[in-house]
Design an enzyme around this catalytic site. Structure first.
Site, PDB file in Angstrom:
ATOM      1  N   HIS A 101       0.402   4.901  -2.814  1.00 34.75           N
ATOM      2  CA  HIS A 101       0.446   4.381  -1.442  1.00 34.75           C
ATOM      3  C   HIS A 101      -0.572   5.109  -0.548  1.00 34.75           C
ATOM      4  O   HIS A 101      -1.428   4.485   0.079  1.00 34.75           O
ATOM      5  CB  HIS A 101       1.862   4.557  -0.892  1.00 34.75           C
ATOM      6  CG  HIS A 101       2.036   4.103   0.520  1.00 34.75           C
ATOM      7  ND1 HIS A 101       2.567   2.881   0.848  1.00 34.75           N
ATOM      8  CD2 HIS A 101       1.743   4.702   1.699  1.00 34.75           C
ATOM      9  CE1 HIS A 101       2.583   2.748   2.162  1.00 34.75           C
ATOM     10  NE2 HIS A 101       2.094   3.848   2.701  1.00 34.75           N
ATOM     11  N   GLU A 102      -0.483   6.429  -0.527  1.00 30.63           N
ATOM     12  CA  GLU A 102      -1.412   7.202   0.317  1.00 30.63           C
ATOM     13  C   GLU A 102      -2.844   7.025  -0.194  1.00 30.63           C
ATOM     14  O   GLU A 102      -3.793   6.998   0.594  1.00 30.63           O
ATOM     15  CB  GLU A 102      -1.020   8.680   0.364  1.00 30.63           C
ATOM     16  CG  GLU A 102       0.385   8.981   0.924  1.00 30.63           C
ATOM     17  CD  GLU A 102       0.674   8.364   2.292  1.00 30.63           C
ATOM     18  OE1 GLU A 102      -0.264   8.173   3.088  1.00 30.63           O
ATOM     19  OE2 GLU A 102       1.860   8.043   2.561  1.00 30.63           O
ATOM     20  N   GLU A 111      -1.824  -0.385   6.539  1.00 31.23           N
ATOM     21  CA  GLU A 111      -0.669  -0.433   5.636  1.00 31.23           C
ATOM     22  C   GLU A 111      -0.831  -1.538   4.590  1.00 31.23           C
ATOM     23  O   GLU A 111      -0.286  -1.434   3.494  1.00 31.23           O
ATOM     24  CB  GLU A 111       0.608  -0.628   6.463  1.00 31.23           C
ATOM     25  CG  GLU A 111       1.896  -0.421   5.702  1.00 31.23           C
ATOM     26  CD  GLU A 111       2.157   1.031   5.297  1.00 31.23           C
ATOM     27  OE1 GLU A 111       1.419   1.945   5.730  1.00 31.23           O
ATOM     28  OE2 GLU A 111       3.107   1.247   4.526  1.00 31.23           O
TER      29      GLU A 111
HETATM   30 MG    MG Z   1       1.674   4.085   4.882  1.00 36.29          MG
END
Ligand code: MG
Length: 501
Positions: A265-266, A295
Protein backbone atom coordinates in the site's frame (compact mmCIF):
# COMPACT_ATOMS: atom_id res chain seq x y z
CA UNK A 1 7.48 41.80 -23.15
CA UNK A 2 8.18 38.13 -23.55
CA UNK A 3 11.40 38.53 -21.62
CA UNK A 4 9.57 40.23 -18.84
CA UNK A 5 7.15 37.30 -18.50
CA UNK A 6 10.03 34.84 -18.34
CA UNK A 7 11.65 36.90 -15.59
CA UNK A 8 8.42 37.07 -13.65
CA UNK A 9 7.91 33.33 -14.04
CA UNK A 10 11.44 32.65 -12.79
CA UNK A 11 10.84 34.89 -9.78
CA UNK A 12 7.58 33.03 -9.11
CA UNK A 13 9.39 29.66 -9.27
CA UNK A 14 12.08 30.93 -6.88
CA UNK A 15 9.48 31.88 -4.28
CA UNK A 16 7.48 28.67 -4.66
CA UNK A 17 10.59 26.55 -4.44
CA UNK A 18 11.81 28.40 -1.38
CA UNK A 19 8.48 27.61 0.32
CA UNK A 20 8.84 24.00 -0.84
CA UNK A 21 12.34 23.84 0.69
CA UNK A 22 10.86 24.89 4.03
CA UNK A 23 7.91 22.49 3.75
CA UNK A 24 10.09 19.55 2.76
CA UNK A 25 12.48 20.35 5.63
CA UNK A 26 9.42 20.24 7.92
CA UNK A 27 8.54 16.89 6.38
CA UNK A 28 12.01 15.56 7.31
CA UNK A 29 11.44 16.69 10.91
CA UNK A 30 7.94 15.20 10.86
CA UNK A 31 9.26 11.89 9.54
CA UNK A 32 11.94 11.84 12.22
CA UNK A 33 9.32 12.64 14.87
CA UNK A 34 7.48 9.43 14.02
CA UNK A 35 10.49 7.23 13.29
CA UNK A 36 13.45 8.09 15.55
CA UNK A 37 12.83 11.05 17.87
CA UNK A 38 13.26 10.29 21.59
CA UNK A 39 10.24 11.26 23.75
CA UNK A 40 11.95 14.22 25.40
CA UNK A 41 12.50 15.79 21.98
CA UNK A 42 8.78 16.40 21.55
CA UNK A 43 8.52 19.97 22.82
CA UNK A 44 11.51 21.27 20.90
CA UNK A 45 10.32 19.50 17.76
CA UNK A 46 6.90 21.04 18.18
CA UNK A 47 8.29 24.56 18.19
CA UNK A 48 10.69 23.87 15.30
CA UNK A 49 7.83 22.60 13.14
CA UNK A 50 5.66 25.51 14.15
CA UNK A 51 8.33 28.05 13.22
CA UNK A 52 8.87 26.44 9.82
CA UNK A 53 5.13 26.23 9.14
CA UNK A 54 4.90 29.95 9.89
CA UNK A 55 7.82 30.74 7.56
CA UNK A 56 6.43 28.75 4.65
CA UNK A 57 3.04 30.36 5.16
CA UNK A 58 4.69 33.79 5.12
CA UNK A 59 6.28 33.13 1.71
CA UNK A 60 3.09 31.61 0.30
CA UNK A 61 0.95 34.54 1.39
CA UNK A 62 3.49 37.32 0.67
CA UNK A 63 2.60 40.47 -1.28
CA UNK A 64 5.49 39.65 -3.58
CA UNK A 65 3.96 36.32 -4.58
CA UNK A 66 0.54 37.89 -4.98
CA UNK A 67 1.89 40.54 -7.31
CA UNK A 68 3.79 38.00 -9.41
CA UNK A 69 0.75 35.73 -9.69
CA UNK A 70 -1.55 38.60 -10.68
CA UNK A 71 0.83 39.82 -13.39
CA UNK A 72 1.54 36.32 -14.67
CA UNK A 73 -2.13 35.37 -14.78
CA UNK A 74 -2.77 38.01 -17.46
CA UNK A 75 0.43 37.30 -19.38
CA UNK A 76 0.01 35.80 -22.86
CA UNK A 77 3.57 34.51 -23.21
CA UNK A 78 3.41 31.49 -20.94
CA UNK A 79 3.46 27.84 -22.00
CA UNK A 80 0.57 25.54 -21.03
CA UNK A 81 2.60 24.10 -18.18
CA UNK A 82 3.52 27.54 -16.88
CA UNK A 83 -0.08 28.72 -17.13
CA UNK A 84 -1.34 25.68 -15.21
CA UNK A 85 1.17 26.30 -12.45
CA UNK A 86 0.20 29.96 -12.18
CA UNK A 87 -3.55 29.26 -12.20
CA UNK A 88 -3.26 26.61 -9.46
CA UNK A 89 -0.87 28.71 -7.37
CA UNK A 90 -3.26 31.65 -7.51
CA UNK A 91 -6.09 29.42 -6.24
CA UNK A 92 -3.85 28.13 -3.44
CA UNK A 93 -2.73 31.66 -2.63
CA UNK A 94 -6.26 32.89 -2.20
CA UNK A 95 -6.98 29.97 0.11
CA UNK A 96 -3.77 30.34 2.17
CA UNK A 97 -4.42 34.02 2.60
CA UNK A 98 -7.54 33.21 4.59
CA UNK A 99 -5.41 31.90 7.49
CA UNK A 100 -3.29 34.31 9.55
CA UNK A 101 0.34 33.37 10.33
CA UNK A 102 -0.60 33.25 14.02
CA UNK A 103 -3.37 30.73 13.28
CA UNK A 104 -1.05 28.54 11.20
CA UNK A 105 1.55 28.46 13.98
CA UNK A 106 -1.10 27.71 16.59
CA UNK A 107 -2.42 24.84 14.49
CA UNK A 108 1.06 23.44 13.95
CA UNK A 109 1.84 23.61 17.69
CA UNK A 110 -1.45 21.95 18.55
CA UNK A 111 -0.73 19.21 16.01
CA UNK A 112 2.55 18.31 17.73
CA UNK A 113 0.94 18.40 21.17
CA UNK A 114 -2.03 16.36 20.02
CA UNK A 115 0.15 13.75 18.30
CA UNK A 116 2.19 13.28 21.47
CA UNK A 117 -0.99 12.97 23.52
CA UNK A 118 -2.21 10.30 21.11
CA UNK A 119 1.04 8.32 21.47
CA UNK A 120 0.75 8.61 25.26
CA UNK A 121 -2.93 7.62 25.23
CA UNK A 122 -2.18 4.57 23.08
CA UNK A 123 0.55 3.51 25.48
CA UNK A 124 -1.88 3.79 28.39
CA UNK A 125 -4.75 2.48 26.30
CA UNK A 126 -6.85 5.33 27.63
CA UNK A 127 -8.79 7.79 25.47
CA UNK A 128 -9.16 10.27 28.34
CA UNK A 129 -5.41 11.04 28.05
CA UNK A 130 -6.06 12.20 24.49
CA UNK A 131 -9.47 13.86 24.92
CA UNK A 132 -8.49 17.38 26.14
CA UNK A 133 -5.91 17.81 23.39
CA UNK A 134 -8.30 16.49 20.78
CA UNK A 135 -11.05 18.84 21.97
CA UNK A 136 -8.71 21.79 21.42
CA UNK A 137 -7.83 20.47 17.98
CA UNK A 138 -11.51 20.14 17.03
CA UNK A 139 -12.10 23.75 18.10
CA UNK A 140 -9.22 24.90 15.89
CA UNK A 141 -10.50 22.92 12.92
CA UNK A 142 -13.99 24.40 13.30
CA UNK A 143 -12.37 27.81 13.40
CA UNK A 144 -10.39 26.93 10.28
CA UNK A 145 -13.60 25.96 8.47
CA UNK A 146 -15.06 29.37 9.30
CA UNK A 147 -11.89 31.12 8.09
CA UNK A 148 -11.93 29.21 4.79
CA UNK A 149 -15.66 29.77 4.45
CA UNK A 150 -18.30 27.29 3.28
CA UNK A 151 -21.73 27.35 1.75
CA UNK A 152 -23.57 24.46 3.33
CA UNK A 153 -21.62 22.40 5.90
CA UNK A 154 -18.48 23.39 7.86
CA UNK A 155 -17.00 20.00 7.00
CA UNK A 156 -17.05 21.01 3.30
CA UNK A 157 -14.31 23.57 3.92
CA UNK A 158 -12.03 20.87 5.38
CA UNK A 159 -12.84 18.16 2.82
CA UNK A 160 -11.72 20.53 0.08
CA UNK A 161 -8.17 20.49 1.48
CA UNK A 162 -7.76 16.78 0.74
CA UNK A 163 -10.07 16.37 -2.22
CA UNK A 164 -10.68 19.59 -4.07
CA UNK A 165 -14.37 20.10 -4.71
CA UNK A 166 -15.56 17.30 -2.40
CA UNK A 167 -18.53 18.24 -0.21
CA UNK A 168 -20.98 16.57 2.15
CA UNK A 169 -23.57 16.89 -0.62
CA UNK A 170 -21.32 14.88 -2.95
CA UNK A 171 -20.17 12.31 -0.38
CA UNK A 172 -23.46 11.60 1.41
CA UNK A 173 -24.80 9.63 -1.59
CA UNK A 174 -21.48 7.73 -1.93
CA UNK A 175 -21.67 6.56 1.69
CA UNK A 176 -25.40 5.94 1.48
CA UNK A 177 -24.55 3.68 -1.48
CA UNK A 178 -22.14 1.77 0.74
CA UNK A 179 -24.85 1.30 3.36
CA UNK A 180 -27.19 -0.03 0.66
CA UNK A 181 -24.98 -2.01 -1.71
CA UNK A 182 -22.37 -3.62 0.50
CA UNK A 183 -24.53 -5.34 3.17
CA UNK A 184 -26.21 -7.71 0.64
CA UNK A 185 -22.75 -8.76 -0.64
CA UNK A 186 -21.52 -9.19 2.92
CA UNK A 187 -24.64 -11.19 3.85
CA UNK A 188 -24.06 -13.56 0.94
CA UNK A 189 -20.45 -14.08 1.98
CA UNK A 190 -21.58 -14.81 5.54
CA UNK A 191 -23.74 -17.69 4.30
CA UNK A 192 -20.75 -19.30 2.53
CA UNK A 193 -18.11 -21.46 4.17
CA UNK A 194 -15.52 -19.18 5.77
CA UNK A 195 -12.00 -19.47 4.39
CA UNK A 196 -9.25 -20.56 6.76
CA UNK A 197 -6.56 -18.00 7.54
CA UNK A 198 -5.31 -19.52 10.78
CA UNK A 199 -1.83 -20.07 9.26
CA UNK A 200 -1.31 -16.30 9.16
CA UNK A 201 -1.35 -16.33 12.95
CA UNK A 202 1.88 -18.18 13.60
CA UNK A 203 5.25 -16.74 14.46
CA UNK A 204 6.77 -14.92 11.49
CA UNK A 205 10.16 -13.48 12.54
CA UNK A 206 10.46 -9.72 12.14
CA UNK A 207 13.63 -9.64 10.04
CA UNK A 208 12.32 -12.17 7.53
CA UNK A 209 9.08 -10.22 7.13
CA UNK A 210 11.13 -7.08 6.57
CA UNK A 211 13.41 -8.74 3.99
CA UNK A 212 10.48 -10.08 1.99
CA UNK A 213 8.77 -6.69 1.94
CA UNK A 214 11.95 -5.12 0.51
CA UNK A 215 12.02 -7.70 -2.29
CA UNK A 216 8.37 -7.01 -3.16
CA UNK A 217 8.93 -3.24 -3.16
CA UNK A 218 11.94 -3.62 -5.47
CA UNK A 219 9.91 -5.71 -7.91
CA UNK A 220 7.11 -3.14 -7.91
CA UNK A 221 9.66 -0.57 -9.05
CA UNK A 222 10.25 1.37 -5.82
CA UNK A 223 13.61 3.09 -6.31
CA UNK A 224 15.71 2.56 -3.17
CA UNK A 225 18.21 5.09 -4.52
CA UNK A 226 15.39 7.63 -4.19
CA UNK A 227 13.73 6.43 -1.01
CA UNK A 228 13.80 4.09 1.98
CA UNK A 229 11.59 2.13 4.35
CA UNK A 230 11.68 2.45 8.16
CA UNK A 231 9.59 1.44 11.17
CA UNK A 232 6.98 3.67 12.83
CA UNK A 233 3.93 3.40 15.09
CA UNK A 234 1.56 3.94 12.16
CA UNK A 235 2.61 3.21 8.55
CA UNK A 236 2.80 6.25 6.27
CA UNK A 237 4.46 7.72 3.17
CA UNK A 238 6.16 11.10 3.09
CA UNK A 239 8.23 12.83 0.46
CA UNK A 240 11.05 15.39 0.51
CA UNK A 241 11.26 15.48 -3.33
CA UNK A 242 10.49 13.00 -6.11
CA UNK A 243 14.06 11.82 -5.52
CA UNK A 244 13.64 11.15 -1.78
CA UNK A 245 10.44 9.35 -0.80
CA UNK A 246 10.04 7.63 2.59
CA UNK A 247 7.70 4.86 3.59
CA UNK A 248 7.25 3.30 7.02
CA UNK A 249 5.82 0.09 8.34
CA UNK A 250 5.15 -1.88 11.52
CA UNK A 251 5.52 -5.62 12.12
CA UNK A 252 3.41 -8.01 14.14
CA UNK A 253 5.36 -11.25 14.47
CA UNK A 254 2.21 -13.20 15.31
CA UNK A 255 0.11 -11.92 12.43
CA UNK A 256 1.55 -12.00 8.96
CA UNK A 257 -1.28 -10.00 7.40
CA UNK A 258 -0.35 -6.92 9.41
CA UNK A 259 2.76 -5.90 7.49
CA UNK A 260 3.03 -7.06 3.90
CA UNK A 261 -0.08 -5.50 2.37
CA UNK A 262 0.58 -2.32 4.25
CA UNK A 263 4.06 -2.21 2.62
CA UNK A 264 2.53 -2.73 -0.82
CA UNK A 265 0.00 0.00 0.00
CA UNK A 266 2.64 2.54 1.05
CA UNK A 267 4.74 1.38 -1.92
CA UNK A 268 1.89 2.42 -4.23
CA UNK A 269 1.82 5.87 -2.64
CA UNK A 270 5.59 6.09 -2.96
CA UNK A 271 5.63 5.14 -6.65
CA UNK A 272 3.29 8.05 -7.29
CA UNK A 273 5.61 10.47 -5.46
CA UNK A 274 8.70 9.08 -7.22
CA UNK A 275 6.90 9.46 -10.57
CA UNK A 276 6.10 13.17 -10.19
CA UNK A 277 8.10 15.32 -12.61
CA UNK A 278 11.40 16.38 -10.99
CA UNK A 279 11.64 19.56 -13.06
CA UNK A 280 8.42 20.80 -11.44
CA UNK A 281 9.88 20.72 -7.91
CA UNK A 282 7.84 22.84 -5.52
CA UNK A 283 5.27 23.74 -8.19
CA UNK A 284 1.67 22.49 -8.57
CA UNK A 285 2.55 20.29 -11.54
CA UNK A 286 5.19 18.59 -9.38
CA UNK A 287 2.60 17.78 -6.69
CA UNK A 288 -0.02 15.02 -6.38
CA UNK A 289 -3.58 15.86 -7.53
CA UNK A 290 -5.48 14.97 -4.39
CA UNK A 291 -5.50 12.41 -1.60
CA UNK A 292 -8.25 10.48 -3.36
CA UNK A 293 -6.01 9.98 -6.40
CA UNK A 294 -3.04 9.31 -4.09
CA UNK A 295 -5.03 6.60 -2.39
CA UNK A 296 -6.11 5.19 -5.74
CA UNK A 297 -2.44 4.43 -6.37
CA UNK A 298 -1.92 2.66 -3.03
CA UNK A 299 -5.17 0.68 -3.28
CA UNK A 300 -4.45 -0.25 -6.88
CA UNK A 301 -1.22 -1.93 -5.80
CA UNK A 302 -2.41 -3.27 -2.46
CA UNK A 303 -5.73 -4.75 -3.61
CA UNK A 304 -6.17 -4.94 -7.37
CA UNK A 305 -2.60 -6.22 -7.84
CA UNK A 306 -1.26 -7.32 -4.44
CA UNK A 307 -4.30 -9.37 -3.42
CA UNK A 308 -4.72 -10.85 -6.88
CA UNK A 309 -4.12 -14.51 -7.72
CA UNK A 310 -1.57 -13.68 -10.45
CA UNK A 311 0.59 -11.66 -8.09
CA UNK A 312 0.90 -14.62 -5.75
CA UNK A 313 1.51 -17.07 -8.57
CA UNK A 314 4.83 -15.28 -8.82
CA UNK A 315 5.57 -14.38 -5.18
CA UNK A 316 4.13 -17.30 -3.25
CA UNK A 317 6.89 -19.83 -3.99
CA UNK A 318 9.41 -17.24 -2.73
CA UNK A 319 7.36 -16.59 0.37
CA UNK A 320 7.16 -20.31 1.07
CA UNK A 321 10.94 -20.53 0.79
CA UNK A 322 11.26 -17.71 3.31
CA UNK A 323 8.80 -19.37 5.73
CA UNK A 324 8.95 -23.13 5.06
CA UNK A 325 7.72 -24.17 8.52
CA UNK A 326 4.79 -21.77 8.51
CA UNK A 327 3.66 -22.03 4.88
CA UNK A 328 5.24 -25.21 3.48
CA UNK A 329 1.95 -27.09 3.65
CA UNK A 330 -0.32 -24.24 2.61
CA UNK A 331 -1.33 -24.27 -1.08
CA UNK A 332 -1.29 -21.18 -3.29
CA UNK A 333 -5.06 -21.40 -3.58
CA UNK A 334 -5.51 -21.51 0.19
CA UNK A 335 -3.09 -18.62 0.64
CA UNK A 336 -4.86 -16.50 -1.98
CA UNK A 337 -8.25 -17.11 -0.40
CA UNK A 338 -6.93 -16.32 3.08
CA UNK A 339 -5.40 -13.07 1.80
CA UNK A 340 -8.89 -12.04 0.71
CA UNK A 341 -10.86 -13.36 3.66
CA UNK A 342 -13.86 -11.19 4.47
CA UNK A 343 -14.92 -10.78 8.10
CA UNK A 344 -15.95 -7.77 10.17
CA UNK A 345 -13.01 -6.63 12.30
CA UNK A 346 -12.00 -3.74 14.53
CA UNK A 347 -8.88 -2.33 12.87
CA UNK A 348 -9.41 -0.30 9.71
CA UNK A 349 -5.93 -0.81 8.26
CA UNK A 350 -6.32 -4.56 8.51
CA UNK A 351 -9.87 -4.73 7.17
CA UNK A 352 -10.78 -6.61 4.00
CA UNK A 353 -11.88 -4.85 0.84
CA UNK A 354 -15.62 -5.13 1.59
CA UNK A 355 -15.88 -4.22 5.28
CA UNK A 356 -13.19 -1.53 4.95
CA UNK A 357 -15.70 0.98 3.68
CA UNK A 358 -17.86 0.66 6.80
CA UNK A 359 -14.83 1.79 8.83
CA UNK A 360 -14.49 4.84 6.60
CA UNK A 361 -18.22 5.57 6.60
CA UNK A 362 -18.25 5.53 10.44
CA UNK A 363 -15.36 8.03 10.60
CA UNK A 364 -17.05 10.19 7.96
CA UNK A 365 -20.28 10.38 9.96
CA UNK A 366 -18.35 11.09 13.18
CA UNK A 367 -16.27 13.86 11.59
CA UNK A 368 -19.38 15.50 10.19
CA UNK A 369 -20.91 15.49 13.67
CA UNK A 370 -17.72 16.82 15.31
CA UNK A 371 -17.54 19.65 12.82
CA UNK A 372 -21.18 20.72 13.04
CA UNK A 373 -20.91 20.58 16.84
CA UNK A 374 -23.47 17.81 17.41
CA UNK A 375 -20.80 15.52 18.90
CA UNK A 376 -18.05 16.40 21.42
CA UNK A 377 -14.61 14.82 21.91
CA UNK A 378 -15.56 13.24 25.22
CA UNK A 379 -18.57 11.46 23.71
CA UNK A 380 -16.48 10.10 20.87
CA UNK A 381 -15.71 6.60 22.25
CA UNK A 382 -19.37 5.90 22.99
CA UNK A 383 -20.47 6.98 19.50
CA UNK A 384 -17.64 4.99 17.96
CA UNK A 385 -18.53 1.78 19.77
CA UNK A 386 -22.22 2.19 19.06
CA UNK A 387 -21.61 2.60 15.32
CA UNK A 388 -19.23 -0.36 15.15
CA UNK A 389 -21.91 -2.49 16.72
CA UNK A 390 -24.58 -1.18 14.39
CA UNK A 391 -22.69 -1.59 11.11
CA UNK A 392 -20.18 -4.35 11.77
CA UNK A 393 -21.83 -6.21 14.64
CA UNK A 394 -18.73 -5.94 16.86
CA UNK A 395 -17.57 -3.77 19.74
CA UNK A 396 -13.97 -2.84 20.63
CA UNK A 397 -12.85 -4.17 24.02
CA UNK A 398 -10.61 -1.15 24.61
CA UNK A 399 -9.65 2.27 23.21
CA UNK A 400 -6.53 1.07 21.44
CA UNK A 401 -8.51 -1.24 19.15
CA UNK A 402 -11.29 1.35 18.97
CA UNK A 403 -11.25 5.10 18.85
CA UNK A 404 -7.47 5.46 19.36
CA UNK A 405 -6.40 3.31 16.42
CA UNK A 406 -5.82 6.02 13.80
CA UNK A 407 -3.31 8.87 13.88
CA UNK A 408 -5.35 11.23 11.66
CA UNK A 409 -7.32 13.17 14.26
CA UNK A 410 -4.16 13.83 16.26
CA UNK A 411 -2.79 15.50 13.11
CA UNK A 412 -5.98 17.54 12.75
CA UNK A 413 -6.66 15.74 9.47
CA UNK A 414 -10.47 15.97 9.49
CA UNK A 415 -11.76 15.30 5.98
CA UNK A 416 -8.99 12.87 5.14
CA UNK A 417 -10.78 9.54 5.73
CA UNK A 418 -13.34 9.82 2.89
CA UNK A 419 -10.46 9.92 0.41
CA UNK A 420 -9.74 6.27 1.30
CA UNK A 421 -13.07 5.17 -0.08
CA UNK A 422 -12.81 7.48 -3.09
CA UNK A 423 -9.34 6.02 -3.69
CA UNK A 424 -10.65 2.43 -3.73
CA UNK A 425 -13.36 3.40 -6.18
CA UNK A 426 -10.91 5.21 -8.49
CA UNK A 427 -8.53 2.24 -8.20
CA UNK A 428 -11.17 -0.25 -9.38
CA UNK A 429 -12.04 1.99 -12.32
CA UNK A 430 -8.35 2.46 -13.27
CA UNK A 431 -7.68 -1.27 -12.91
CA UNK A 432 -10.51 -2.04 -15.30
CA UNK A 433 -8.93 0.36 -17.80
CA UNK A 434 -5.38 -0.96 -17.32
CA UNK A 435 -6.60 -4.46 -18.17
CA UNK A 436 -7.95 -3.13 -21.47
CA UNK A 437 -4.93 -0.94 -22.26
CA UNK A 438 -2.12 -3.35 -21.36
CA UNK A 439 -2.00 -6.52 -23.42
CA UNK A 440 -1.72 -9.62 -21.19
CA UNK A 441 -1.50 -7.61 -17.97
CA UNK A 442 -2.37 -10.74 -15.97
CA UNK A 443 0.51 -12.67 -17.54
CA UNK A 444 2.93 -9.83 -16.79
CA UNK A 445 1.90 -9.82 -13.15
CA UNK A 446 2.12 -13.62 -12.94
CA UNK A 447 5.72 -13.36 -14.20
CA UNK A 448 6.63 -10.68 -11.68
CA UNK A 449 6.90 -8.12 -14.49
CA UNK A 450 5.57 -4.75 -13.37
CA UNK A 451 7.49 -2.41 -15.68
CA UNK A 452 4.73 -1.94 -18.22
CA UNK A 453 2.12 -1.44 -15.54
CA UNK A 454 4.26 1.15 -13.77
CA UNK A 455 4.86 2.91 -17.08
CA UNK A 456 1.08 3.00 -17.65
CA UNK A 457 0.54 4.56 -14.22
CA UNK A 458 3.37 7.03 -14.84
CA UNK A 459 1.86 8.10 -18.17
CA UNK A 460 -1.77 8.16 -17.08
CA UNK A 461 -1.46 9.53 -13.54
CA UNK A 462 1.98 10.29 -12.07
CA UNK A 463 3.58 12.58 -14.63
CA UNK A 464 0.69 15.04 -14.71
CA UNK A 465 1.02 16.28 -11.14
CA UNK A 466 -1.92 18.60 -10.53
CA UNK A 467 -2.47 19.46 -14.23
CA UNK A 468 -5.93 17.85 -14.19
CA UNK A 469 -8.32 17.79 -11.23
CA UNK A 470 -9.36 14.31 -9.92
CA UNK A 471 -12.58 13.92 -11.89
CA UNK A 472 -11.03 15.28 -15.07
CA UNK A 473 -8.06 12.96 -14.73
CA UNK A 474 -10.38 10.01 -14.21
CA UNK A 475 -12.31 10.97 -17.33
CA UNK A 476 -9.12 11.29 -19.39
CA UNK A 477 -7.97 7.84 -18.28
CA UNK A 478 -11.23 5.91 -18.43
CA UNK A 479 -13.55 8.05 -20.56
CA UNK A 480 -15.87 8.42 -17.56
CA UNK A 481 -16.11 10.39 -14.34
CA UNK A 482 -15.89 8.43 -11.08
CA UNK A 483 -18.41 5.60 -11.37
CA UNK A 484 -18.81 3.47 -8.25
CA UNK A 485 -20.28 0.56 -10.21
CA UNK A 486 -16.72 -0.43 -11.25
CA UNK A 487 -15.88 -1.13 -7.61
CA UNK A 488 -19.08 -3.05 -6.98
CA UNK A 489 -18.50 -5.23 -10.07
CA UNK A 490 -14.85 -5.74 -9.10
CA UNK A 491 -15.69 -7.09 -5.64
CA UNK A 492 -18.66 -9.12 -6.88
CA UNK A 493 -16.38 -10.90 -9.36
CA UNK A 494 -13.58 -11.39 -6.84
CA UNK A 495 -15.71 -12.84 -4.04
CA UNK A 496 -17.74 -14.98 -6.39
CA UNK A 497 -14.45 -16.70 -7.17
CA UNK A 498 -13.38 -16.94 -3.54
CA UNK A 499 -16.62 -17.71 -1.74
CA UNK A 500 -18.65 -19.13 -4.64
CA UNK A 501 -21.49 -16.66 -3.99
MG1 MG B 1 -2.93 5.33 2.14
Amino acid sequence: MENNSKQLYTAYCDLMQKAADINYASAVLGWDQEVYMPPKGADARGRQLSTLAGQAHEVLTSDKLEQLLKELSISEDLTDTEMSNVRLSLEDFEKNKKLSPAFVEELSKQTSECFNAWIEARKKNDFSVFAPSLAKMIELKRKQAVLYGYEVHPYDALLDEYEKGATVAMLDPVFAGIREQLPPILDKIKTAKQVDNSFFHQNFPKQKQWDFSIEVLKKMGFDFEAGRQDYSEHPFTTSFAATDVRITTRVDEDNYTSMLWSCIHEGGHALYEQGLPEDQYGLPLGSPVSLGIHESQSRFWENCIGRGFDFWKFFYPQLQKQFPEQLGNVTLDAFYKAANRVAPSLIRTEADEVTYHFHVMIRYEIEKALMDGSLSAQDLPARWNEMYYKYLGIKPADDKTGVLQDVHWSHGSFGYFPTYTLGSFYAAQFFNQAQQDIKDLNAHVANGEFKELLLWLREKVHKHGRRYASEELCERITGKKLDTSFFIRYIQAKYKEIYGV
